[in-house]
Structures are given as C-alpha cells and as structure tokens.
Design an enzyme around this catalytic site. Structure first.
Site, PDB file in Angstrom:
ATOM      1  N   LYS A  76     -19.353  12.060 -46.432  1.00 30.62           N
ATOM      2  CA  LYS A  76     -19.686  11.120 -45.357  1.00 30.62           C
ATOM      3  C   LYS A  76     -20.517  11.841 -44.297  1.00 30.62           C
ATOM      4  O   LYS A  76     -20.240  12.997 -43.974  1.00 30.62           O
ATOM      5  CB  LYS A  76     -18.400  10.549 -44.749  1.00 30.62           C
ATOM      6  CG  LYS A  76     -18.635   9.459 -43.700  1.00 30.62           C
ATOM      7  CD  LYS A  76     -17.317   8.861 -43.211  1.00 30.62           C
ATOM      8  CE  LYS A  76     -17.536   7.777 -42.157  1.00 30.62           C
ATOM      9  NZ  LYS A  76     -16.273   7.179 -41.681  1.00 30.62           N
ATOM     10  N   SER A 151     -15.845   2.164 -41.628  1.00 29.89           N
ATOM     11  CA  SER A 151     -17.156   2.754 -41.487  1.00 29.89           C
ATOM     12  C   SER A 151     -17.561   3.653 -42.648  1.00 29.89           C
ATOM     13  O   SER A 151     -18.691   4.106 -42.702  1.00 29.89           O
ATOM     14  CB  SER A 151     -17.180   3.601 -40.205  1.00 29.89           C
ATOM     15  OG  SER A 151     -16.303   4.726 -40.346  1.00 29.89           O
ATOM     16  N   SER A 175     -10.894   2.913 -41.662  1.00 33.27           N
ATOM     17  CA  SER A 175     -12.244   3.088 -42.213  1.00 33.27           C
ATOM     18  C   SER A 175     -12.316   3.787 -43.554  1.00 33.27           C
ATOM     19  O   SER A 175     -13.397   3.920 -44.124  1.00 33.27           O
ATOM     20  CB  SER A 175     -13.122   3.845 -41.205  1.00 33.27           C
ATOM     21  OG  SER A 175     -13.381   3.033 -40.085  1.00 33.27           O
TER      22      SER A 175
END
Length: 491
Positions: A76, A151, A175
């Site tokens: 990420k 997210s 998330s």
C-alpha cells in the site's frame, strides 16, 4: 500460477520449479494487462522488482531462503519504501521519494520478498470507496462500475484480480476489512500495536494499524509471521514474544462459542448481505460451533465518536505538510502565510480538508471538553462492551459491511452515507481489537459479501484458525472475478 497459495509458491521456488524472476514477470505482465482498467497501482517499477527477484533467486540457490523469499507482494502506498515514490494517494506527496524503509517494508525485505509496486488508496487513507485518491479512482474487479472500498481498495482490487499473490493494507476504521469484503478476499486488522507503524504515513495515530490482505486465512497467517513484532522506533509497538500465527490453523472448531451482536443484524443491513452471513453461520454450526446472542449497546455511537477522534488526530498529523518542511509548495504566493494557505489548499483534496477542519474545530478552545473529551469517554464505553461480550463468547461474528460494493459516485456527495459504510468495523478500531473479513458468498448482482470475525486482544491465531477451518469447508475465497469479458462492462 495466479491462483497458487503463498505456501505452494514457496514450495515451487524451493524445488526450483519456477524462479522468482519468472514469478515476478508473470505478475508484472498481469499488471501491465489489467491495471489500466483497474487503476489498482500508483507505482510499478519493473527494474527494481526484477532486481529484488534476482537477489531472491541467489538467496534460494545458496540455501538461505525463508518461507516468503522470492514471492512478490504489493505494498500500500502509505508505507515509505526507500527510493520508491510514497505518495499516500495525495498531490501533497506526489513526488515524494522515501529516503528510508518503513518497518513493514524492512520486514518483507529481510524475508527476501519482492516489492511488485505501490497500490492506490484514498488520500491519506481517508475514505470508504477509494474515490479520493489524487491518482484517480480504483475500480472493483467484480464490476468496474462499482467501488472497491477504501482506503486499501487498491491492494484489495490487486489481490482479487490476481495482480499480486497478496498485499499490505492499513485499517483505521475498517480500511482492510471493508475493501476485503467488497472484493471477495481475506483481510486481517491485528490488535493495535502488533505491527509497527514506523514509516507508515500517519492518519489517526491511536487507530492506524497495518495488516495483511490475501486470498486466504492461511496466507494472512504467513504474512503476519513476517509483519508482526516489536519495534523500538514506534512508541506504541507492543513488546511481546514473536508468535507463529499458523500454529492453530488445523484446530477443530467443536465447542467454539460465536457471539452474534443483535445490533449488527438490525435495520440498515441489506437483505442479500444478511442471507450470505446467515448461511456462513450455518456452516459454522455444522463445524461444531454454537452461537449466542450478545449485545454491543454502544455500537450506535461508534461513528460519531470516530468522526471526532480521527479528524482530531488527522488535523494534528497533517499540520506538518506546510510546503516548507514537507509536501507540495504552491508555485505562486505572496508572503509566508499566503504560501502556507495556498500550498495546503492546492495540495490536499476535499475529503482531507473536510476532516482537517472538523478536527481543528473539535480541538479548539471552548469545544475540546464538549467534543474531544466526551468522545474519549464514549470510546471507553465501547471497549467495555467488547470486554463484557468476550465473557460470553470466544469470537464475535457479523457482516463486515452493510451492503455489497456500491456504484462509483453514488455516495460522493453524501459524506454521512459514505461514513456509514464502516458502521460494523469502526468500533473494533476504537477498542484496539483484532478483526478480519473473509469471503462468505455473493449478494445480488454477483458481488462478494464479507463475514467479519472479531477476536479478543492478541487472539489473531484463534481468528485465523476460525477463518481457515471455514475456508477448508467452503470455496468462496477461491472464486475469481469475471475479468476480461466483464471488466468495465457490467452494471
């Protein structure tokens, strides 16, 4: 190869049936073919990835390989990685090349894993749909007209579409779990403090937690063995003995007590999601578990508490991006104050600005006691609800999200509706507990549904056992999205 588990890939590499370079090239080709439609990755650097793969092959040949040596992972873009762009999905950091590695990146490098690239995310991890990234929206591989969740939506979409075997994510209010549910993969948010936040770009420091996103619970357990551990550079890192998260995977579930919070099966839960979750609970009963109704009476307060505390911490953490010490600087300005204002106005997106303003307001003189202190007191009550629940059951189960993936843009103009996407996950972060999502079926339109499993503090190995036994009895986690013929055409 694209559907092979981490353990099987490790075996193929150890037996020299495939090299890390060949494996990395396979996934780079897949990214090249599908990422233009999905937008799951922000940065891909084939030269850097292949250099790591060659080093891994040498390590394997020398007999010094660990279990994950040579396996490519996506990271990420919230994690700083030396000499890689680390943007956090924001214009503010669009050109930021990190000078050091985050703890999580260090751990994967130490294991000899390969970094396939940096995945797209909501700006500074603020969002439930992956529509707030400066680098554009991520598409859900099951239906490209729908969101992948946020997210960590880029990581979730990349794993679901088999652009990578597994990926890292972070979870501040859901998330990891919410995008895992919306994409039909498995995601684990560990107990707060289990994985170091060093080098993880901060959103809300008392809530942020890194964790694995993969196709199965077994893969998540193998990743946790690499990611978890004490780090003296993070003052919130827990000093505990290193665990083997695979140790309980084979344990039977007979006698397991599953708590079902009545608040999670009430108004607001979509009928198709409820059906899939109920079917999963039936499967657990067949495996020998029993279910008991419990109550988490302060669940209704978790959203307002979160949206006081998280923006308060965000407004403090993001104050560093002023165009001088960190981040984007506006090209044209008058005096120093004008430079600050224009740099922050141009560098941040609308959702980040909204949360900074909320956070600044609740921390301001005259309102601190009325909002921030009250929210902290309610946070304690929410944690006490879980303490009482775990006196009645071993794990808690319920839906991960109230609906399946919604349409792109459907909730963009209604922040409150968007925030409610995380209604079942946020309380876990406020209490600092571990939670995970596993695929448990499909709702209307063939969209994935996630089952949330919540454990007591440091019960990750038990939760992974509970998820793994379910995945031995079902095949929801093995289903592939209709890529190619369906991507961008459904809905």
């Amino acid at each position: 190869m694209l559907n092979t588990s981490l353990k099987e890939l490790s075996g193929l590499l150890a037996d020299k049936k495939i090299s890390s370079v060949e494996l990395t090239q396979t996934f780079l080709k897949r990214i090249d073919e599908l990422n233009p439609a999905l937008n799951a990755f922000i940065t891909v650097d084939a030269d850097k990835s292949l250099a790591q793969a060659r080093a891994a092959d040498e390590r394997i040949a020398a007999g010094k390989a660990d279990l994950l040596t040579g396996i490519p992972f996506a990271q990420k873009d919230i994690f700083c990685a030396r000499d890689w762009l680390s943007t956090c999905g924001s214009k503010m950091l669009a050109n930021f090349s990190a000078p050091y590695d985050a703890h999580v990146i260090e751990q994967f490098n130490r294991a000899g894993a390969v970094n396939l690239g940096k995945t797209n995310m909501d700006e500074f991890a603020m969002g439930s749909s992956n529509e707030t990234s400066f680098f554009g929206k991520v598409k859900n591989p099951w239906d490209a007209s729908r969101v992948p969740g946020g997210s960590s939506g880029g990581s979730a979409a990349a794993v679901a579409a088999r652009l990578c075997p597994a990926a890292t994510g972070t979870d501040t209010g859901g998330s990891i779990r919410q995008p895992a549910a919306l994409n039909g993969i498995t995601g684990l948010k560990p107990t707060y403090g289990t994985v170091s936040r060093y080098g993880m770009i901060a959103f809300a420091s008392s809530l942020d937690q890194a964790g694995p996103m993969a196709r199965s619970a077994e893969d998540c357990a193998l990743m946790m063995n690499v990611m978890a551990g004490f780090d003296s550079r993070d003052s919130t890192s827990l000093e505990r003995e290193k665990e083997d998260y695979t140790r309980d995977l084979t344990q039977p579930l007979k006698g397991l007590r599953i708590g079902l919070p009545k608040e999670y099966f009430a108004e607001g839960l979509a009928a198709d999601v409820a059906r899939a979750v109920e079917a999963a609970l039936d499967e657990y009963r067949k495996l020998g578990a029993e279910t008991v109704e419990i109550s988490l009476p302060n669940t209704r307060l978790s959203i307002p508490v979160y949206y006081v505390l998280a923006p308060a911490e965000a407004s403090s953490n993001l104050a560093r991006y002023d165009g001088v010490r960190y981040g984007y600087r506006a090209p044209d300005y008058g005096d120093l104050t004008d430079m600050y204002q224009k740099s922050r106005a141009q560098g941040f997106g609308a959702e980040v600005k909204r949360r900074i303003m909320i956070g600044t307001y609740v921390l301001s003189a005259g309102y601190y006691d009325a909002y921030y202190i009250q929210a902290q007191k309610l946070r304690r009550l929410i944690a006490q609800d879980f303490e009482a629940a775990f006196r009645q059951c071993d794990v808690i189960m319920g839906p991960t999200a109230p609906t399946t993936a919604f349409k792109l843009g459907e909730k963009s103009d209604d922040p409150v509706s968007m925030y409610l996407s995380d209604i079942y996950t946020i309380a876990v972060n406020l209490a600092g507990l571990p939670g995970m999502s596993v695929p448990c079926g499909f709702g209307d339109g063939g969209l994935p549904v996630g089952l949330q499993i919540v454990g007591n503090y440091f019960a990750e190995a038990k939760m992974l056992n509970v998820a793994h036994q379910y995945q031995l009895a079902t095949d929801w986690h093995k289903r592939l999205p209709p890529l190619g013929e369906g991507l961008g055409e459904r809905g």
